[in-house]
Design a protein around this motif. Structure first.
Motif, short mmCIF file in Angstrom:
data_model
loop_
_atom_site.label_atom_id
_atom_site.label_comp_id
_atom_site.label_asym_id
_atom_site.label_seq_id
_atom_site.Cartn_x
_atom_site.Cartn_y
_atom_site.Cartn_z
N GLU A 206 81.22 39.27 25.87
CA GLU A 206 80.65 38.98 27.20
C GLU A 206 79.13 39.22 27.21
O GLU A 206 78.39 38.54 27.92
N GLU A 207 78.69 40.17 26.38
CA GLU A 207 77.25 40.41 26.22
C GLU A 207 76.59 39.14 25.63
O GLU A 207 75.51 38.73 26.05
N ALA A 208 77.29 38.52 24.68
CA ALA A 208 76.76 37.29 24.07
C ALA A 208 76.68 36.18 25.12
O ALA A 208 75.71 35.42 25.18
N ARG A 209 77.69 36.11 25.98
CA ARG A 209 77.66 35.09 27.05
C ARG A 209 76.44 35.33 27.93
O ARG A 209 75.74 34.38 28.32
N ASN A 210 76.16 36.60 28.24
CA ASN A 210 75.00 36.91 29.08
C ASN A 210 73.69 36.52 28.40
O ASN A 210 72.75 36.05 29.05
N LYS A 211 73.64 36.73 27.07
CA LYS A 211 72.42 36.35 26.33
C LYS A 211 72.20 34.85 26.41
O LYS A 211 71.09 34.37 26.58
N ILE A 212 73.31 34.11 26.25
CA ILE A 212 73.21 32.64 26.28
C ILE A 212 72.79 32.20 27.69
O ILE A 212 71.96 31.31 27.86
N GLN A 213 73.37 32.84 28.69
CA GLN A 213 72.99 32.54 30.09
C GLN A 213 71.49 32.73 30.28
O GLN A 213 70.80 31.87 30.83
N GLN A 214 70.99 33.87 29.79
CA GLN A 214 69.55 34.16 29.96
C GLN A 214 68.70 33.17 29.19
O GLN A 214 67.68 32.70 29.68
N HIS A 215 69.15 32.84 27.97
CA HIS A 215 68.37 31.92 27.13
C HIS A 215 68.18 30.57 27.84
O HIS A 215 67.09 30.01 27.81
N PHE A 216 69.24 30.07 28.44
CA PHE A 216 69.16 28.75 29.10
C PHE A 216 68.86 28.88 30.59
O PHE A 216 68.88 27.88 31.30
N ASN A 217 68.62 30.10 31.04
CA ASN A 217 68.34 30.37 32.45
C ASN A 217 69.39 29.78 33.39
O ASN A 217 69.06 29.20 34.43
N ALA A 218 70.66 29.93 33.02
CA ALA A 218 71.74 29.52 33.93
C ALA A 218 71.80 30.53 35.06
O ALA A 218 71.51 31.71 34.88
N LEU B 44 63.56 23.80 20.91
CA LEU B 44 62.96 24.12 22.22
C LEU B 44 64.00 24.78 23.12
O LEU B 44 65.20 24.73 22.82
N VAL B 45 63.53 25.37 24.19
CA VAL B 45 64.47 26.04 25.11
C VAL B 45 64.58 25.20 26.39
O VAL B 45 63.58 24.94 27.05
N ALA B 46 65.79 24.78 26.69
CA ALA B 46 66.01 24.02 27.92
C ALA B 46 66.32 25.01 29.05
O ALA B 46 67.15 25.90 28.89
#
Ligand code: PMP
Length: 404
Positions: A69-81, A206-208
């Motif tokens: 779930e920490e990984a999910r949060n990182k991915i969320q932050q990376h893509f600014n969901a 790039l970061v979307a």
């Protein structure tokens, strides 16, 4: 400071030889290599806390769940969901797209229109064709020009109140074109259509920002961003993910099951049936950490230097033609040499330790457009060097001399 020599030390595989020559890995658009920081995370998982998640009361299960779930949060932050539950773990881009295409079966009707760009990977064509066969929706193509740029004036004309969905890649895997997705999304929304962007080739460069883009769905694979294979993400706006039915039934995705009726779990679990790729998800998060530490701006600037240099040097070879010359492009060079089959060039380069991709790159409509059987594709990553470009150019010259 970006230091390619130091960065290369992180990638054990780059030290190996192929056919007695130092490996020159230029097939990054197919899959990227994995740094030891990510390999260590994979080893740590299996050595120390391998357990099934979301179910066990025991310590290992809790640890694995927390890390996942920490990984999910990182991915969320990376893509600014906006929300963590808008990030669905999938097996990769193909799986992500199929979740959406399958889900839209119940939201699309006969006569509705769905638009696809002319430069898609097969995994962003076939699921929509299957959707259109199931529903009677009409699939229309946004054409491209000889440079490999979308014809946006035609896109304007194709859009109407019949358009329900638009899907397009952010960056083309075969041509390297960076598509104007902001404009594509805004115009689609103006007619009430939803947009899925295939970000498989964009994510390494790039970061979307999914909120800024206002995109409805965005799909990527971890193995293109220094992560493992078999894991990826589907970002979906909460309102859409709530509307779509689940893709697969099974454990984890239910609220309650009786033989009469099943109710589904909340997001994101509704789309995550069965035991997921737990280690893969955790390593995916670690891979984004690794790339963010280097910095996407530094990565993009350096890769652009490689692209410019390689383009300039390859074009010095008589009879060499590059496919995909868009104004905005990333570090992918697709080319052919007059009178030579791309496969033959690729085979000779392999003997020299140089890994490139040859063929249609899962984008046959692009090859049909240029009336060619395929191309040789060299795709560069931030761990490639100018010296490796020189090795490639010498190898292509050698192949040409042998084959002509
Ligand atoms: N879309 C694009 C643009 C790609 O380059 C790829 C991978 N080559 C895919 C989709 C499919 O990705 P995966 O095989 O990881 O599902």
């Amino acid at each position: 400071m970006f230091n390619v020599k130091e960065i290369r030390k992180d990638f054990p595989i780059l030290k190996r030889e192929v056919n007695g020559k130092p490996l020159v890995y230029l097939d990054n658009a197919a899959t990227s290599q994995t740094p030891k920081q990510v390999i260590d995370v994979i080893t740590d998982y299996y050595q120390n806390y391998n357990a099934n998640i979301h179910r066990g009361v025991h310590a290992l299960s809790q640890e694995a769940t927390d890390k996942y779930e920490e990984a999910r949060n990182k991915i969320q932050q990376h893509f600014n969901a906006a929300k963590a539950h808008e990030i669905i773990f999938t097996s990769g881009t193909t799986h992500s797209i199929n979740i959406v295409a399958n889900g839209f079966s119940s939201l699309i009707q006969k006569g509705d229109e769905i638009l696809v760009s002319a430069m898609e990977h097969h995994s962003n064509i076939v699921p929509w064709q299957m959707l259109s066969e199931r529903t009677g929706a009409v699939l229309k193509v946004i054409p491209m020009n000889q440079k490999g740029e979308l014809q946006m004036d035609v896109y304007d004309k194709l859009l109407s109140d019949k358009t329900k969905l638009v899907f397009c890649n952010h960056i083309s895997n075969a041509l390297g074109t960076i598509n104007p997705i902001e404009e594509i999304i805004t115009k689609a929304h103006n007619v009430g259509a939803a947009v899925l962007i295939d970000g498989a080739q964009a994510a390494p460069h790039l970061v979307a920002d999914v909120q800024k883009l206002d995109v409805d769905f965005y799909a990527i694979s971890a193995h293109k961003v220094c992560g493992p294979t078999g894991v990826g993400m589907l970002y979906g706006k909460e309102k859409w993910l709530n509307k779509l039915p689940p893709y697969q039934g099974g454990g984890e995705m239910i609220a309650e099951v009786t033989f009469e009726k099943t109710t589904y779990a909340n997001l994101p679990h509704k789309f995550e049936a069965g035991t997921p790729n737990i280690c893969g998800g955790i390593a995916f998060g670690a891979a984004l950490d690794y790339m963010n530490k280097i910095g996407f701006e530094a990565i993009a600037n350096y890769e652009y230097e490689l692209l410019e240099y390689a383009t300039e040097e390859l074009l010095k070879i008589d009879g060499l033609k590059i496919y995909g010359t868009a104004k905005n492009k990333t570090s992918v060079i697709s080319f052919n040499i007059d009178g030579v089959h791309p496969y033959d060039i690729g085979s000779i380069l392999d003997k020299l330790g140089i890994a490139v991709r040859t063929g249609h790159h899962c984008a046959q409509p692009i090859m049909d457009f240029y009336k060619i059987p395929g191309t040789v594709r060299a795709s560069f990553s931030f761990y490639n060097t100018i010296e490796e470009v020189d090795v490639l150019v010498a190898g292509v010259n050698r192949a040409k001399n042998m084959l002509l």
